[in-house]
Design an enzyme around this catalytic site. Structure first.
Site, PDB file in Angstrom:
ATOM      1  N   CYS A  10       7.083   7.382   4.349  1.00 21.74           N
ATOM      2  CA  CYS A  10       5.276   6.811   3.562  1.00 21.74           C
ATOM      3  C   CYS A  10       4.649   8.647   4.140  1.00 21.74           C
ATOM      4  CB  CYS A  10       4.399   5.957   4.627  1.00 21.74           C
ATOM      5  SG  CYS A  10       4.163   6.155   6.709  1.00 21.74           S
ATOM      6  N   ASN A  13       3.420   8.184   8.067  1.00 24.79           N
ATOM      7  CA  ASN A  13       4.174   8.186   9.178  1.00 24.79           C
ATOM      8  C   ASN A  13       3.938   7.863  10.872  1.00 24.79           C
ATOM      9  OD1 ASN A  13       7.658   9.852  11.034  1.00 24.79           O
ATOM     10  ND2 ASN A  13       7.597   8.132  10.534  1.00 24.79           N
ATOM     11  N   CYS A  15       1.979   4.701  10.896  1.00 24.74           N
ATOM     12  CA  CYS A  15       1.941   3.165  10.113  1.00 24.74           C
ATOM     13  C   CYS A  15       2.742   2.231   9.662  1.00 24.74           C
ATOM     14  CB  CYS A  15       0.548   2.671   9.372  1.00 24.74           C
ATOM     15  SG  CYS A  15      -1.360   3.444   9.535  1.00 24.74           S
ATOM     16  N   ARG A  16       3.391   2.837   8.029  1.00 24.87           N
ATOM     17  CA  ARG A  16       4.040   2.190   7.523  1.00 24.87           C
ATOM     18  C   ARG A  16       5.750   2.473   8.027  1.00 24.87           C
ATOM     19  NH1 ARG A  16       1.874   2.417   1.561  1.00 24.87           N
ATOM     20  NH2 ARG A  16       1.289   4.836   3.196  1.00 24.87           N
ATOM     21  N   SER A  17       6.173   3.776   7.551  1.00 26.76           N
ATOM     22  CA  SER A  17       7.642   3.980   8.020  1.00 26.76           C
ATOM     23  C   SER A  17       7.742   3.706   9.779  1.00 26.76           C
ATOM     24  CB  SER A  17       7.363   5.732   7.462  1.00 26.76           C
ATOM     25  OG  SER A  17       7.012   6.343   8.422  1.00 26.76           O
ATOM     26  N   ASP A 126      -1.173   0.631   1.829  1.00 27.81           N
ATOM     27  CA  ASP A 126      -0.982   1.460   2.789  1.00 27.81           C
ATOM     28  C   ASP A 126      -2.591   0.599   3.580  1.00 27.81           C
ATOM     29  OD1 ASP A 126      -2.604   3.164   4.347  1.00 27.81           O
ATOM     30  OD2 ASP A 126      -2.851   4.641   3.138  1.00 27.81           O
TER      31      ASP A 126
HETATM   32  P1  4NP Z   1       1.191   5.643   6.691  1.00 21.61           P
HETATM   33  O1  4NP Z   1       0.109   5.531   7.087  1.00 21.61           O
HETATM   34  O2  4NP Z   1       1.371   6.414   5.633  1.00 21.61           O
HETATM   35  O3  4NP Z   1       1.742   4.050   6.907  1.00 21.61           O
HETATM   36  O4  4NP Z   1       1.338   6.505   8.350  1.00 21.61           O
HETATM   37  C1  4NP Z   1      -0.929   6.159   6.417  1.00 21.61           C
HETATM   38  C2  4NP Z   1      -2.180   7.147   7.926  1.00 21.61           C
HETATM   39  C3  4NP Z   1      -2.618   8.039   7.872  1.00 21.61           C
HETATM   40  C4  4NP Z   1      -3.107   8.362   6.606  1.00 21.61           C
HETATM   41  C5  4NP Z   1      -3.166   7.584   5.587  1.00 21.61           C
HETATM   42  C6  4NP Z   1      -2.174   6.420   5.765  1.00 21.61           C
HETATM   43  N1  4NP Z   1      -4.649   9.295   6.640  1.00 21.61           N
HETATM   44  O5  4NP Z   1      -5.631   9.045   5.414  1.00 21.61           O
HETATM   45  O6  4NP Z   1      -4.800  10.297   7.697  1.00 21.61           O
END
Ligand code: 4NP
Length: 158
Positions: A10, A13, A15-17, A126
């Protein structure tokens, strides 16, 4: 038998992954299915961080274990090392394709290409700026796709 290596990707790294990492590892273990799983982000901005507490809270409530997971960026070597590289959304898919050497491009696809309702449902949204419903949706989509992934011929095959 050769152990397939899957990288889940993602943006951050956190939340989703990591959620997909925890869910897929849990489900594979329940089936005694030998598979190597790792996760990474196309961005290094959360490097070294533990998964987001909201992901851990929602995932732990469904029995998933986030122990030992820390954010790391995608490395160039990953494109050679993994058999399958699965992006959580189209932005990350495009970024992976941009970085990947042509010889490994066939390894990259959307994680939700395994979802029962793909292609109508093709992205894990997201959740970073969403409320708790966003994290529950992430889990729902990842659980459904993981069940399909673990019986897919390209994963089960030699
Ligand atoms: P992820 O979520 O890609 O699922 O880990 C996010 C984590 C951080 C951010 C965006 C999405 N950010 O903008 O910091």
């Amino acid at each position: 038998m050769y152990t397939k290596k899957i990288l889940l990707v993602c943006l951050g790294n956190i939340c989703r992954s990591p959620t997909a990492h925890a869910v897929l590892s849990h489900k594979a273990k329940l089936q005694s299915f030998d598979i190597a799983i790792d996760s990474a982000g196309t961005s290094a901005s959360h490097k070294g961080e533990r998964p987001d507490s909201r992901s851990v809270r929602a995932g732990s409530a469904r029995g998933y274990n986030f122990g030992g997971l820390h954010s790391r960026p995608v490395f160039q070597q990953d494109f050679a090392d993994f058999d399958l590289i699965l992006a959580m959304d189209n932005d990350n898919l495009a970024e992976l394709k941009r970085r990947c050497p042509a010889e490994h491009a066939h390894k990259i696809r959307l994680f939700l290409s395994f979802h029962p309702e793909y292609p109508e449902i093709n992205e894990v949204p997201d959740p970073y700026y969403s409320g708790s419903k966003g994290f529950e949706l992430v889990l729902d989509l990842i659980e459904q796709a993981s069940d399909k992934l673990l019986v897919a011929p390209e994963i089960r095959g030699a």
